[in-house]
Design a protein around this motif. Structure first.
Motif, PDB file in Angstrom:
ATOM      1  N   PHE A   1       0.844  -1.207   0.000  1.00 57.11           N
ATOM      2  CA  PHE A   1       0.000   0.000   0.000  1.00 57.11           C
ATOM      3  C   PHE A   1       0.874   1.250   0.000  1.00 57.11           C
ATOM      4  O   PHE A   1       0.663   2.180  -0.793  1.00 57.11           O
ATOM      5  CB  PHE A   1      -0.928  -0.003   1.225  1.00 57.11           C
ATOM      6  CG  PHE A   1      -1.406   1.366   1.600  1.00 57.11           C
ATOM      7  CD1 PHE A   1      -2.328   2.039   0.808  1.00 57.11           C
ATOM      8  CD2 PHE A   1      -0.906   2.009   2.735  1.00 57.11           C
ATOM      9  CE1 PHE A   1      -2.747   3.325   1.133  1.00 57.11           C
ATOM     10  CE2 PHE A   1      -1.326   3.282   3.071  1.00 57.11           C
ATOM     11  CZ  PHE A   1      -2.249   3.949   2.251  1.00 57.11           C
ATOM     12  N   LEU A   2       1.882   1.257   0.881  1.00 62.46           N
ATOM     13  CA  LEU A   2       2.739   2.441   0.996  1.00 62.46           C
ATOM     14  C   LEU A   2       3.467   2.724  -0.318  1.00 62.46           C
ATOM     15  O   LEU A   2       3.501   3.872  -0.783  1.00 62.46           O
ATOM     16  CB  LEU A   2       3.744   2.230   2.130  1.00 62.46           C
ATOM     17  CG  LEU A   2       4.489   3.457   2.600  1.00 62.46           C
ATOM     18  CD1 LEU A   2       3.535   4.554   3.026  1.00 62.46           C
ATOM     19  CD2 LEU A   2       5.428   3.112   3.749  1.00 62.46           C
ATOM     20  N   ASN A   3       4.020   1.672  -0.921  1.00 63.89           N
ATOM     21  CA  ASN A   3       4.735   1.854  -2.202  1.00 63.89           C
ATOM     22  C   ASN A   3       3.796   2.359  -3.285  1.00 63.89           C
ATOM     23  O   ASN A   3       4.124   3.287  -4.034  1.00 63.89           O
ATOM     24  CB  ASN A   3       5.360   0.533  -2.674  1.00 63.89           C
ATOM     25  CG  ASN A   3       6.453   0.071  -1.736  1.00 63.89           C
ATOM     26  OD1 ASN A   3       6.939   0.844  -0.903  1.00 63.89           O
ATOM     27  ND2 ASN A   3       6.827  -1.197  -1.828  1.00 63.89           N
ATOM     28  N   GLY A   4       2.620   1.733  -3.361  1.00 65.81           N
ATOM     29  CA  GLY A   4       1.656   2.106  -4.399  1.00 65.81           C
ATOM     30  C   GLY A   4       1.150   3.521  -4.199  1.00 65.81           C
ATOM     31  O   GLY A   4       1.034   4.293  -5.162  1.00 65.81           O
ATOM     32  N   PHE A   5       0.894   3.891  -2.954  1.00 65.87           N
ATOM     33  CA  PHE A   5       0.357   5.226  -2.692  1.00 65.87           C
ATOM     34  C   PHE A   5       1.428   6.291  -2.965  1.00 65.87           C
ATOM     35  O   PHE A   5       1.139   7.347  -3.532  1.00 65.87           O
ATOM     36  CB  PHE A   5      -0.160   5.321  -1.254  1.00 65.87           C
ATOM     37  CG  PHE A   5      -0.793   6.648  -0.951  1.00 65.87           C
ATOM     38  CD1 PHE A   5      -1.931   7.054  -1.627  1.00 65.87           C
ATOM     39  CD2 PHE A   5      -0.232   7.508  -0.012  1.00 65.87           C
ATOM     40  CE1 PHE A   5      -2.505   8.295  -1.379  1.00 65.87           C
ATOM     41  CE2 PHE A   5      -0.798   8.740   0.242  1.00 65.87           C
ATOM     42  CZ  PHE A   5      -1.939   9.134  -0.446  1.00 65.87           C
TER      43      PHE A   5
END
Ligand SMILES: Nc1nc2c(ncn2[C@@H]2O[C@H](COP(=O)(O)OP(=O)(O)OP(=O)(O)O)[C@@H](O)[C@H]2O)c(=O)[nH]1
Ligand SMILES: [Mg+2]
Length: 502
Positions: free
Chosen positions: A405-409
């Motif tokens: 999630f963090l990478n994608g966001f």
């Protein structure tokens, strides 16, 4: 840059600790570096001012007043006191060279320079601006570089400080001045007489190009301003979904209170964070639901306002709640729906409660589509949407899926606001417009320039006087961004570009 083994106490007293090595930088007064533009044509256009200047340089004429930069020499410690590995003292002004000579080994008795004084804040940069070595955008870039807290801010500031914005705006202004010179020539001589035909059309074409560039600069998703001031991100959703848990995960500390009691968060809690090199001001908000509690009602109203004022938002939903059919009496689901916008991302939380394996085939994007009405664009196209990822499945308590999630966001944020890419409201990649505007004042001046250029294009060859006036205003508006508002260079362009009296 020169190295000294010893400095006079008067120059060292601002440093709390004497360091073994001190470095001295010096620059002569800015007036020495300035070159006088000499153009034979320009000099033929004599003005009272130039006559006055000439007489000032000859034997007995009146002398021009000297500026503070010509009179006084300033100095300051330019490295952080007590923290820098070396102490660098910066000196600028007419006595800079002499100060250095006096302080070179072998040591001489402490010299006294009547014009030497401590520099005021920003005075070296001010002198560089007044001396023409920096323009206003470079000065602002330097200031932003000092204040930069994230990699994105640093990169933006370096580009401005190195003169990239200056070059772009100077070219733009030059093109406007060139068009103005053409129109001015028409006023003086009239098309078809002393000068060639098609001059007004040529000016129009040039202005059209400038206008397109200005529009491109203005149509920048406010990336520069947001990179400087911070991107406002609001977390919202129903109570107990894990909003405060998300804030704590992003902040890497227990910043917000987390309890199993729905309605724990009442007021807005905001933090400044660095996500993917971008500055983000993130706000946790009260869970949205129908309530009779007066305090909670106020909190929910504040939550709505925070989401509406934010640049971007994350809606946190509990996966278990999404997948279980809503009870007929529940209207809570509608509260978050009204705040969903094209700038909303989704975290479908609490995946651990479904006992999903990491290789689960549950697709967050499909889940999201089943929750929301189709976007107008996808519905019209009738094809699979090409929108980038906007939803992620994770468990904030177990950590499963949180890194993805963090990478994608962070990637989505960079696509939207980063310097190297941009996206439209739905997050799709669009053609890149360069970031030139970093402040409201830049936007105001460029909008003013845009207005004048548009009015110019409404005029025909019979309205050259009014048309020229609009170009003059446009050039001045662009010049206000960089601090260059010298009308003399319009005369330069007139004489340089036209063969008058052929
Ligand atoms: N099982 C499980 N529980 C979670 C997860 N994330 C958060 N929780 C729990 O859910 C409860 C609510 O979490 P919060 O972060 O306070 O939720 P909130 O959305 O801020 O709630 P309000 O402030 O009441 O609106 C807490 O007991 C958390 O420990 C998760 O991924 N899985
Ligand atoms: Mg909360």
């Amino acid at each position: 840059m020169f190295t000294l083994n010893r400095l006079p106490p008067s120059l060292l007293h601002r440093s709390p600790k004497a360091r073994p090595l001190h470095t001295l930088t010096f620059s002569p007064p800015s007036c020495i570096r300035r070159t006088t533009r000499t153009s034979p044509l320009r000099s033929s256009c004599s003005s009272n001012f130039r006559r006055h200047q000439r007489s000032a340089h000859t034997s007995s004429g009146p002398t021009l007043p000297t500026s503070d930069a010509q009179k006084s020499t300033i100095y300051a410690l330019s490295t952080p006191p007590g923290r820098g590995g070396v102490g660098i003292i910066r000196i600028s002004g007419p006595d800079a060279l002499q100060v250095w000579r006096k302080m070179r080994p072998p040591p001489t008795p402490t010299p006294t320079f009547p014009t030497l004084r401590p520099a005021a804040p920003g005075e070296f940069t001010r002198r560089a601006f007044l001396g023409g070595r920096l323009d206003l955008t470079q000065v602002e870039g330097l200031k932003d570089l000092i204040d930069a807290e994230t990699e994105g801010q640093r990169r933006l500031a370096v580009r401005a400080a190195e003169g990239e914005v200056r070059a772009q705006l100077s070219n733009l202004r030059k093109d406007v001045v060139h068009a103005l010179a053409q129109v001015e020539a028409l006023i003086d001589f009239g098309e078809g007489e002393e000068i060639e035909e098609g001059v007004f059309e040529g000016a129009r074409e040039g202005v059209q190009k400038v206008l397109e560039t200005v529009r491109g600069y203005l149509d920048d998703h406010r990336r520069g301003e947001l990179l400087r001031s911070g991107i406002k991100l609001a977390i919202f959703g129903p109570p107990n979904a894990g909003k405060s848990s998300l804030l704590n995960f992003l902040a890497q500390r227990e910043a917000a209170i987390v309890t199993p009691i729905p309605g724990t968060t009442r007021d807005i809690l905001s933090l400044s964070l660095d996500i993917g090199g971008l500055p983000v001001i993130i706000s946790d908000t009260a869970g949205l639901r129908k309530t009779e509690d007066v305090v909670e009602k106020i909190g929910i109203e504040r939550a709505r306002q925070a989401v509406q004022n934010a640049d971007i938002s994350i809606c946190v939903l509990s996966l278990a709640d999404i997948l279980s059919p809503p009870s007929p009496s529940s209207t809570d689901t509608d509260h978050w729906r009204t705040l969903v916008s094209p700038a909303t991302f989704f975290l479908l939380n609490k995946s651990d409660l479904l006992l999903l394996s990491p290789t689960s085939s549950l697709d967050p994007e499909r889940l999201l589509k089943s929750l929301l009405p189709p976007s107008p664009v996808s519905a019209r196209q009738g094809t699979e949407s090409t929108d980038p990822q906007k939803a992620w499945i994770a468990s904030l308590s177990s950590g499963t899926g949180t890194q993805a999630f963090l990478n994608g966001f962070a990637a989505a944020l960079n696509a939207r606001y980063g310097l190297s890419a941009t996206a439209d409201d739905a997050g799709r990649a669009t053609e890149l417009n360069p970031v030139v505007i970093t402040r409201a004042r830049h936007r105001d001046h460029l909008k003013a320039a845009q207005g004048h250029l548009e009015v110019f294009l409404e005029y025909g060859p019979n309205d050259v006087v009014l048309a020229a006036e609009e170009l003059r205003y446009a050039a001045r508006a662009i010049g206000k961004v960089t601090g260059a508002i010298d009308v003399e260079d319009i005369l330069d362009a007139v004489f340089r570009d036209f063969c008058i009296g052929k």
